[in-house]
Design a protein around this motif. Structure first.
Motif, PDB file in Angstrom:
ATOM      1  N   HIS A  60      20.788  -7.365 -27.509  1.00  0.00           N
ATOM      2  CA  HIS A  60      20.580  -5.985 -27.960  1.00  0.00           C
ATOM      3  C   HIS A  60      21.840  -5.460 -28.652  1.00  0.00           C
ATOM      4  CE1 HIS A  60      23.005  -4.346 -24.632  1.00  0.00           C
ATOM      5  NE2 HIS A  60      22.438  -5.272 -23.892  1.00  0.00           N
ATOM      6  N   VAL A  61      21.636  -4.482 -29.532  1.00  0.00           N
ATOM      7  CA  VAL A  61      22.724  -3.872 -30.310  1.00  0.00           C
ATOM      8  C   VAL A  61      22.643  -2.358 -30.144  1.00  0.00           C
ATOM      9  CG1 VAL A  61      23.771  -3.603 -32.588  1.00  0.00           C
ATOM     10  CG2 VAL A  61      22.613  -5.753 -31.987  1.00  0.00           C
ATOM     11  N   SER A  62      23.713  -1.749 -29.668  1.00  0.00           N
ATOM     12  CA  SER A  62      23.754  -0.292 -29.503  1.00  0.00           C
ATOM     13  C   SER A  62      24.624   0.329 -30.593  1.00  0.00           C
ATOM     14  CB  SER A  62      24.302   0.082 -28.121  1.00  0.00           C
ATOM     15  OG  SER A  62      25.635  -0.370 -27.977  1.00  0.00           O
ATOM     16  N   VAL A  63      24.261   1.527 -31.020  1.00  0.00           N
ATOM     17  CA  VAL A  63      24.985   2.246 -32.074  1.00  0.00           C
ATOM     18  C   VAL A  63      25.347   3.626 -31.558  1.00  0.00           C
ATOM     19  CG1 VAL A  63      24.899   3.147 -34.432  1.00  0.00           C
ATOM     20  CG2 VAL A  63      23.717   1.009 -33.870  1.00  0.00           C
ATOM     21  N   PRO A  71      20.785   5.039 -36.680  1.00  0.00           N
ATOM     22  CA  PRO A  71      21.179   3.829 -35.934  1.00  0.00           C
ATOM     23  C   PRO A  71      20.560   2.552 -36.483  1.00  0.00           C
ATOM     24  CG  PRO A  71      20.691   5.624 -34.414  1.00  0.00           C
ATOM     25  CD  PRO A  71      20.284   6.100 -35.784  1.00  0.00           C
ATOM     26  N   GLU A  72      19.290   2.624 -36.892  1.00  0.00           N
ATOM     27  CA  GLU A  72      18.640   1.429 -37.419  1.00  0.00           C
ATOM     28  C   GLU A  72      19.271   1.002 -38.736  1.00  0.00           C
ATOM     29  OE1 GLU A  72      16.589  -1.829 -37.129  1.00  0.00           O
ATOM     30  OE2 GLU A  72      16.579  -0.243 -35.587  1.00  0.00           O
ATOM     31  N   ARG A  75      22.372  -0.879 -37.788  1.00  0.00           N
ATOM     32  CA  ARG A  75      22.036  -2.215 -37.257  1.00  0.00           C
ATOM     33  C   ARG A  75      21.681  -3.179 -38.382  1.00  0.00           C
ATOM     34  NH1 ARG A  75      18.977   0.964 -33.606  1.00  0.00           N
ATOM     35  NH2 ARG A  75      19.914   1.084 -31.524  1.00  0.00           N
ATOM     36  N   GLU A  76      20.900  -2.687 -39.334  1.00  0.00           N
ATOM     37  CA  GLU A  76      20.474  -3.550 -40.437  1.00  0.00           C
ATOM     38  C   GLU A  76      21.667  -4.004 -41.274  1.00  0.00           C
ATOM     39  OE1 GLU A  76      17.478  -3.397 -44.333  1.00  0.00           O
ATOM     40  OE2 GLU A  76      17.450  -1.808 -42.817  1.00  0.00           O
ATOM     41  N   VAL A  80      23.614  -8.280 -37.017  1.00  0.00           N
ATOM     42  CA  VAL A  80      24.089  -8.964 -35.808  1.00  0.00           C
ATOM     43  C   VAL A  80      23.206 -10.178 -35.529  1.00  0.00           C
ATOM     44  CG1 VAL A  80      24.550  -8.731 -33.341  1.00  0.00           C
ATOM     45  CG2 VAL A  80      24.921  -6.782 -34.870  1.00  0.00           C
ATOM     46  N   LEU A 120      28.271  -0.975 -31.648  1.00  0.00           N
ATOM     47  CA  LEU A 120      28.782  -0.561 -32.952  1.00  0.00           C
ATOM     48  C   LEU A 120      29.191   0.906 -32.838  1.00  0.00           C
ATOM     49  CD1 LEU A 120      25.982  -2.145 -35.193  1.00  0.00           C
ATOM     50  CD2 LEU A 120      28.161  -3.173 -34.511  1.00  0.00           C
TER      51      LEU A 120
END
Length: 263
Positions: A60-63, A71-72, A75-76, A80, A120
């Protein structure tokens, strides 16, 4: 009884002065071998846990820290590698991608969130001026960086107008400093404004390096001059506005000799 002869004494001295007999290395003790075996086993197991097991892989990736960006979207851009061992993730490459693809990002910190995450942490640039471009607006931060184009100007951010005058001195100023330097000078002025004035400033008009004027929401104007001596000009303007509350024009270009006019 006769003692040893001279030849015998010389032979004994040669024998005693020679190198000592080499000692045979002792074989390692069983306890030492056992300790080494345990250490190697632990190292091997640790490497397998970090790189080969499914326990420490990115899931998982947190922002955090975003204000305008989604946030998306972050992530994009970070891209990651999900499913990869967490220890082998290239955080510097992620930071580089984020800065390149999202200029709104001022600072980015990519952290490993053990056991299965990537964090992030974003700090976005804050606009201090906007430049009108067609029907859109370009945001400019406190360093003079133009970092984003938006359809609607952000509320409370003054509009920067570059209007070089036709005078010989203004033309020389533009040739000497160039537009980027004039933008940075306008930013410098915006950053020095008293808080009460900054909230009411709608336009920062730049005619030359030392001819910058503020237009306030109520129609009043302030001749600021260059960005030099900003703190002194801010103090002078605050005092001048209190002393002449009905004035329509203020001049603090020379803070030791301010002036106000109109009513």
């Amino acid at each position: 009884m006769a003692g040893p002869t001279t030849a015998q004494r010389g032979a004994r001295q040669q024998e005693s002065s020679g190198p000592p007999p080499a000692r045979r290395p002792r074989p390692p003790r069983p306890r030492t071998i056992a300790v080494l075996a345990v250490v190697l086993a632990l190292l091997g197991a640790g490497g397998w846990v970090l790189y080969g097991s499914q326990w420490l892989r990115v899931e998982h990736v947190s922002v955090s820290g975003t204000r305008v960006l989604g946030p998306e979207q972050v992530r994009e851009a970070a891209d990651v590698p999900l499913g990869e061992p967490l220890v082998s993730v290239d955080t510097e490459a992620m930071e580089s991608r984020l800065r390149q693809e999202l200029p709104r990002i001022d600072e980015i910190d990519v952290v490993r969130s053990w056991p299965r995450g990537i964090g992030l942490e974003v700090t976005e640039r804050t606009p201090v001026l906007v430049v009108e471009k067609g029907r859109k607006f370009v945001e400019v931060d406190e360093e003079g960086v133009r970092f984003a184009t938006v359809s609607d100007a952000p509320k409370g951010v003054p509009l920067l107008e570059l209007k070089p005058s036709r005078s010989r001195s203004a033309s020389a100023s533009l040739r000497r400093f160039g537009e980027p330097r004039l933008v940075r000078e306008a930013v410098r002025v915006a950053g020095a404004l008293p808080a009460a004035v900054a909230r009411r400033t709608r336009t920062v008009e730049v005619r030359s390096f030392d001819d910058i004027t503020l237009k306030l929401a109520d129609g009043r104007t302030v001749a600021w001059g260059s960005g030099e001596k900003g703190a002194a000009k801010a103090r002078t303007l605050t005092a001048l506005m209190k002393a002449a509350p009905d004035a329509r024009h203020f001049d603090v270009s020379v803070p030791t000799a301010p002036a106000s006019s109109g009513s």
